[in-house]
Design a protein around this motif. Structure first.
Motif, short mmCIF file in Angstrom:
data_model
loop_
_atom_site.label_atom_id
_atom_site.label_comp_id
_atom_site.label_asym_id
_atom_site.label_seq_id
_atom_site.Cartn_x
_atom_site.Cartn_y
_atom_site.Cartn_z
N GLU A 214 36.75 85.71 55.86
CA GLU A 214 36.50 84.92 54.65
C GLU A 214 37.65 85.10 53.67
O GLU A 214 38.27 86.17 53.57
CB GLU A 214 35.17 85.34 54.02
CG GLU A 214 33.96 85.06 54.90
CD GLU A 214 32.66 85.32 54.16
OE1 GLU A 214 32.64 85.22 52.92
OE2 GLU A 214 31.65 85.63 54.83
N ARG A 218 36.52 83.49 48.16
CA ARG A 218 35.10 83.47 48.49
C ARG A 218 34.50 84.87 48.38
O ARG A 218 33.36 85.03 47.91
CB ARG A 218 34.90 82.92 49.91
CG ARG A 218 33.44 82.91 50.34
CD ARG A 218 33.25 82.27 51.70
NE ARG A 218 31.89 82.40 52.16
CZ ARG A 218 30.86 81.66 51.76
NH1 ARG A 218 31.08 80.70 50.87
NH2 ARG A 218 29.65 81.86 52.22
N VAL A 222 31.66 84.77 45.61
CA VAL A 222 30.35 84.66 46.24
C VAL A 222 29.70 86.04 46.41
O VAL A 222 28.57 86.27 45.98
CB VAL A 222 30.44 83.94 47.60
CG1 VAL A 222 29.08 83.93 48.29
CG2 VAL A 222 30.94 82.52 47.40
#
Length: 317
Positions: A214, A218, A222
């Motif tokens: 990832e 992100r 996140v």
């Protein structure tokens, strides 16, 4: 005893304590409450008029009798009538609570937005940026609402002429009051989030996310940000209550109608029913927000939901 029953009992105890402290606090306000009903010390009331008001309002009865009457009326939803305005307190609260909740709600949103931006930006690799963010947060927390609001008026109203110095209807009239309330809170929330954000960046779940390929953006926005927001979410109920308290100063400074300005006027006039009614409504709002905040905590952190399920009897295996 169920968790819900404990919460209800706790809320009732808190409201009783608030009412009790407020009642005996209003008794300590200098002056004769009968004079407050007749228009204040400048009303030149006669002794006969004062005696009539004391008998009509029960000011001549023992303090404990008046206290029990106060509890009985409040339990029935009767907040009384304003001494000064001769208007039911429920009407006064209904006319002003919307403006205060709007101000506090917008201030909380702005404080969150500023805190998130600063926390994410300050956790980059730059030490200078982190030090600058820390300095701004500490300064914002230490600044009183009155001083900050005065400086905002001086710069944006008197100096630049961009915004009105008082809270006029519309968006423009909300900007300076909202900033006066939001910036100190943003500094506090930013400190909490930045420390949690840094810890989350080195936590196993972020390392696993990076190992899965990832992107760093992100991972930060996140995974790490969700973890970093948990302490701030837990304190959002308290934060909203502090914003309502700060509204007393901000609404007076910007001549904005609301609960805070109503409470300040009531204290100055010795208007006990209004003082009690406003304080009780604010305490009720705070209790409701505490429950909402806990629900938000559980939505944001699955560990709390699983722990609750296990306590309720769900298998732990």
């Amino acid at each position: 005893m169920s968790r819900l029953a404990l919460r209800v009992l706790g809320a009732v105890f808190v409201l009783w304590a608030v009412v009790t402290l407020t009642f005996f606090g209003t008794q300590a306000i200098p002056g004769d409450p009968a004079e407050a009903v007749l228009g204040g010390p400048g009303s030149r009331s006669t002794a006969a008029q004062l005696a009539q008001i004391r008998a009509q309002y029960g000011f001549d009865r023992p303090l404990w009798v008046r206290y029990l009457d106060e509890l009985r009326h409040l339990a029935q939803g009767d907040l009384g009538v304003s001494y000064a305005l001769k208007t039911p307190v429920t009407t006064l609260v209904g006319q002003t609570i919307g403006a205060t909740l709007t101000l506090a709600g917008l201030s909380l949103v702005v404080a969150w937005a500023v805190a998130v931006v600063v926390a994410v930006a300050a956790t980059r690799e730059s030490r200078i940026g982190a030090a600058l963010a820390s300095l701004l947060e500490i300064t914002a927390v230490a600044v009183p609402h009155f001083w900050l609001g005065s400086m905002l008026i001086l710069v944006f109203s008197v100096g630049l002429g961009w915004l009105p110095p008082i809270s006029t209807p519309g968006v423009a009239g909300l900007v300076l009051p909202v900033l006066s309330l939001a910036l100190p809170l943003a500094g506090f929330l930013g400190q909490l989030m930045r420390e949690s954000f840094l810890a989350a960046l080195d936590a196993p779940f972020t390392l696993s996310a990076r190992a899965r390929g990832e992107s760093e953006t992100r991972v930060r926005l996140v995974h790490a940000l969700r973890h970093a927001a948990l302490p701030a979410i837990s304190l959002s109920g308290w934060a909203f209550g502090s914003l309502i308290s700060g509204a007393v100063v901000v609404e007076a400074l910007f001549a904005r109608p609301g609960l805070g300005r109503t409470l300040l006027s009531a204290v100055l006039a010795g208007d006990a029913p209004v003082i009690t009614g406003v304080v009780l409504v604010v305490a009720t709002v705070y209790l409701v927000l505490t429950v909402v905040t806990e629900a938000a905590d559980r939505l944001a952190d699955p560990r709390l939901r699983s722990a609750s399920g296990q306590r309720a009897g769900a298998p732990a295996w």
